[in-house]
Scaffold this motif. Structure first.
Motif, PDB file in Angstrom:
ATOM      1  N   TRP A  56      -4.154   7.662  16.482  1.00 24.37           N
ATOM      2  CA  TRP A  56      -4.337   8.728  15.499  1.00 24.37           C
ATOM      3  C   TRP A  56      -5.513   8.318  14.636  1.00 24.37           C
ATOM      4  O   TRP A  56      -5.507   7.257  14.012  1.00 24.37           O
ATOM      5  N   LEU A  57      -6.517   9.162  14.592  1.00 28.67           N
ATOM      6  CA  LEU A  57      -7.828   8.779  14.078  1.00 28.67           C
ATOM      7  C   LEU A  57      -8.226   9.631  12.879  1.00 28.67           C
ATOM      8  O   LEU A  57      -8.117  10.852  12.906  1.00 28.67           O
ATOM      9  N   ASP A  58      -8.696   8.964  11.829  1.00 24.51           N
ATOM     10  CA  ASP A  58      -9.351   9.636  10.708  1.00 24.51           C
ATOM     11  C   ASP A  58     -10.818   9.221  10.755  1.00 24.51           C
ATOM     12  O   ASP A  58     -11.208   8.190  10.211  1.00 24.51           O
ATOM     13  N   LEU A  59     -11.623  10.012  11.445  1.00 24.02           N
ATOM     14  CA  LEU A  59     -13.038   9.693  11.627  1.00 24.02           C
ATOM     15  C   LEU A  59     -13.823  10.206  10.425  1.00 24.02           C
ATOM     16  O   LEU A  59     -13.879  11.412  10.174  1.00 24.02           O
ATOM     17  N   VAL A  60     -14.438   9.295   9.694  1.00 23.39           N
ATOM     18  CA  VAL A  60     -15.155   9.663   8.473  1.00 23.39           C
ATOM     19  C   VAL A  60     -16.636   9.875   8.785  1.00 23.39           C
ATOM     20  O   VAL A  60     -17.144   9.474   9.842  1.00 23.39           O
ATOM     21  N   GLU A  61     -17.343  10.495   7.865  1.00 22.93           N
ATOM     22  CA  GLU A  61     -18.762  10.806   8.080  1.00 22.93           C
ATOM     23  C   GLU A  61     -19.643   9.563   8.116  1.00 22.93           C
ATOM     24  O   GLU A  61     -20.637   9.523   8.838  1.00 22.93           O
ATOM     25  N   ASP A  62     -19.305   8.561   7.327  1.00 20.55           N
ATOM     26  CA  ASP A  62     -20.085   7.326   7.278  1.00 20.55           C
ATOM     27  C   ASP A  62     -19.924   6.574   8.599  1.00 20.55           C
ATOM     28  O   ASP A  62     -18.866   6.020   8.889  1.00 20.55           O
ATOM     29  N   ALA A  63     -20.950   6.543   9.422  1.00 20.78           N
ATOM     30  CA  ALA A  63     -20.868   5.920  10.739  1.00 20.78           C
ATOM     31  C   ALA A  63     -20.534   4.438  10.669  1.00 20.78           C
ATOM     32  O   ALA A  63     -19.989   3.868  11.617  1.00 20.78           O
ATOM     33  N   ASP A  64     -20.854   3.783   9.535  1.00 20.61           N
ATOM     34  CA  ASP A  64     -20.642   2.340   9.394  1.00 20.61           C
ATOM     35  C   ASP A  64     -19.305   1.992   8.727  1.00 20.61           C
ATOM     36  O   ASP A  64     -19.041   0.800   8.506  1.00 20.61           O
ATOM     37  N   PHE A  65     -18.507   2.983   8.398  1.00 23.69           N
ATOM     38  CA  PHE A  65     -17.233   2.700   7.726  1.00 23.69           C
ATOM     39  C   PHE A  65     -16.391   1.803   8.627  1.00 23.69           C
ATOM     40  O   PHE A  65     -16.194   2.101   9.812  1.00 23.69           O
ATOM     41  N   PRO A  66     -15.856   0.681   8.108  1.00 29.46           N
ATOM     42  CA  PRO A  66     -15.146  -0.281   8.959  1.00 29.46           C
ATOM     43  C   PRO A  66     -13.779   0.234   9.419  1.00 29.46           C
ATOM     44  O   PRO A  66     -13.190   1.119   8.792  1.00 29.46           O
ATOM     45  N   ARG A  67     -13.288  -0.334  10.476  1.00 26.26           N
ATOM     46  CA  ARG A  67     -11.967   0.011  10.998  1.00 26.26           C
ATOM     47  C   ARG A  67     -10.894  -0.422   9.993  1.00 26.26           C
ATOM     48  O   ARG A  67     -10.695  -1.605   9.737  1.00 26.26           O
ATOM     49  N   THR A  68     -10.201   0.559   9.444  1.00 20.83           N
ATOM     50  CA  THR A  68      -9.261   0.319   8.353  1.00 20.83           C
ATOM     51  C   THR A  68      -7.921   0.960   8.682  1.00 20.83           C
ATOM     52  O   THR A  68      -7.845   2.169   8.916  1.00 20.83           O
ATOM     53  N   PRO A  69      -6.824   0.182   8.708  1.00 22.89           N
ATOM     54  CA  PRO A  69      -5.524   0.761   9.050  1.00 22.89           C
ATOM     55  C   PRO A  69      -4.947   1.552   7.875  1.00 22.89           C
ATOM     56  O   PRO A  69      -5.033   1.132   6.718  1.00 22.89           O
ATOM     57  N   LEU A  70      -4.348   2.699   8.172  1.00 24.30           N
ATOM     58  CA  LEU A  70      -3.650   3.524   7.198  1.00 24.30           C
ATOM     59  C   LEU A  70      -2.217   3.738   7.675  1.00 24.30           C
ATOM     60  O   LEU A  70      -1.917   3.582   8.854  1.00 24.30           O
ATOM     61  N   ARG A  71      -1.353   4.115   6.739  1.00 26.72           N
ATOM     62  CA  ARG A  71       0.049   4.426   7.069  1.00 26.72           C
ATOM     63  C   ARG A  71       0.700   3.289   7.853  1.00 26.72           C
ATOM     64  O   ARG A  71       1.345   3.514   8.882  1.00 26.72           O
ATOM     65  N   GLY A  72       0.487   2.074   7.399  1.00 24.41           N
ATOM     66  CA  GLY A  72       1.088   0.923   8.060  1.00 24.41           C
ATOM     67  C   GLY A  72       0.524   0.658   9.440  1.00 24.41           C
ATOM     68  O   GLY A  72       1.189   0.041  10.282  1.00 24.41           O
ATOM     69  N   GLY A  73      -0.696   1.099   9.686  1.00 23.73           N
ATOM     70  CA  GLY A  73      -1.316   0.907  10.988  1.00 23.73           C
ATOM     71  C   GLY A  73      -1.122   2.061  11.937  1.00 23.73           C
ATOM     72  O   GLY A  73      -1.632   2.038  13.064  1.00 23.73           O
ATOM     73  N   PHE A  74      -0.412   3.100  11.506  1.00 18.64           N
ATOM     74  CA  PHE A  74      -0.158   4.270  12.361  1.00 18.64           C
ATOM     75  C   PHE A  74      -1.421   5.106  12.557  1.00 18.64           C
ATOM     76  O   PHE A  74      -1.604   5.744  13.601  1.00 18.64           O
TER      77      PHE A  74
END
Length: 347
Positions: free
Chosen positions: A266-284
């Motif tokens: 489940w992906l939240d792809l942000v506009e900033d191409a360099d935004f680091p891989r960050t887990p949300l919702r406990g990694g979900f």
């Protein structure tokens, strides 16, 4: 000859890629040492308002036109507030038949059909119908089910779902691929009748989800492919663990032939191409820019994953915007396979 099914029997049923050489859906998604991309539906999380599904069919048609390998439809018969997730909302089989008419190349995949809840005659009838209507583009991810509230509603023992799942797989394969199968077991007795249509290309791929409460040897012997959770995705440790799991699974496959592996995020792809891989919702959910996503997909491919299904229902940006970015900047690095064209028929 009538066949008695016994759960303890190990009846090899999984097939390598050669068995699907003429299957348009399988060939579009899977090849050794390659990874393709799919999109999970729904494109937006349902929270009691059917309006979030408006124009989703138009976006699926665009996903097809842009060249993605597959769209995935979840199978959640009943909404359990304890899970807080209504899944696809629409019945996946009815919806796939409608989407088949809106698309031309994209594979249509269930993720995953709950084989323990429905009788395999009904599953086979729905599956082969969609298989023909789509020109052979159906891929069936299947599972034993994980929502306890659904089983008593169907009058089925939740604790018996492992046995029902294994027997349903056996029945399904006989029904879609054999002439006048004779079957007897916990699910009933079939004698002197047949089911039509058969699979469009002779076989429908069955992709096992997780363990489906079966042993590793059973999965290795029976699966046409394997769908598992990805492990952690915010760093390279998760893909490394996934690689170990895939090596162990493939070492158990009786003929050592190619069987594809799939995973999802489940992906939240942000506009900033360099935004680091960050887990949300406990990694979900994984929040990242496209460069982080490309790195992850490359790590999955190196681990032996052959298809990645991306869900964007929790993303903040508009679905159309994310799909376009994926198509322009990510999909060219992980292209779909050409393979045979879908079968043509003017139904």
């Amino acid at each position: 000859m009538q066949t008695d099914y016994h759960p303890q029997d190990v009846i090899p049923g999984g097939a390598s890629a050669g068995a699907f050489a003429s299957h348009p859906g399988y060939r579009r998604m899977f090849a050794p040492n390659r990874l393709t991309l799919g999109i999970f539906l729904p494109l937006r999380f349902w929270q009691g308002d059917m309006g979030v599904l408006q124009s989703q069919g138009d976006l699926v048609a665009e996903i097809d036109r842009l060249g993605f390998a597959a769209v995935w439809l979840r199978d959640v018969p009943l909404f359990d507030p304890g899970f807080g997730d209504a899944g696809q909302v629409f019945d996946p089989f009815t919806y796939m038949a409608w989407l088949a008419a809106q698309t031309s190349r994209v594979s249509l995949a269930t993720g995953s059909a709950v084989f323990s809840l429905r009788h395999p005659i009904d599953l086979a009838k729905m599956a082969t119908t969609i298989d023909h209507l789509s020109g052979g583009r159906l891929i069936m991810g299947i599972a034993s089910g994980d929502r306890p509230v659904e089983f008593p509603a169907y009058g089925i023992d939740f604790e018996n779902r492992a046995v029902r799942f294994a027997e349903a797989v056996y029945w399904f394969r006989q029904l879609v691929g054999q002439d006048r199968p004779a079957l007897r077991g916990h699910l009933g007795t079939l004698q002197g009748a047949d089911m039509f249509p058969k699979a469009a290309t002779g076989r429908i791929p069955l992709i096992m989800t997780g363990s489906s409460r079966q042993s590793p040897d059973w999965i290795a012997a029976h699966a046409d492919g394997w769908l598992t959770y990805p492990q952690a995705t915010h760093n390279s440790e998760g893909p490394k663990r996934l690689a170990q799991n895939l090596q162990a699974w493939r070492a158990r496959i009786p003929d050592r032939g190619f069987r594809p592996h799939m995973t999802n995020e489940w992906l939240d792809l942000v506009e900033d191409a360099d935004f680091p891989r960050t887990p949300l919702r406990g990694g979900f959910v994984l929040r990242t820019g496209r460069k982080g996503l490309i790195d992850l997909l490359g790590e999955w491919r190196e681990a032996g994953v052959n298809h990645a299904a991306l869900g964007i229902q929790f993303a903040e940006r508009p679905a159309a915007e994310i799909i376009q970015e994926l198509a322009e900047d990510v999909l060219p690095l992980f292209p779909s396979h050409e393979g045979p064209a879908p079968l043509t028929a003017r139904w």
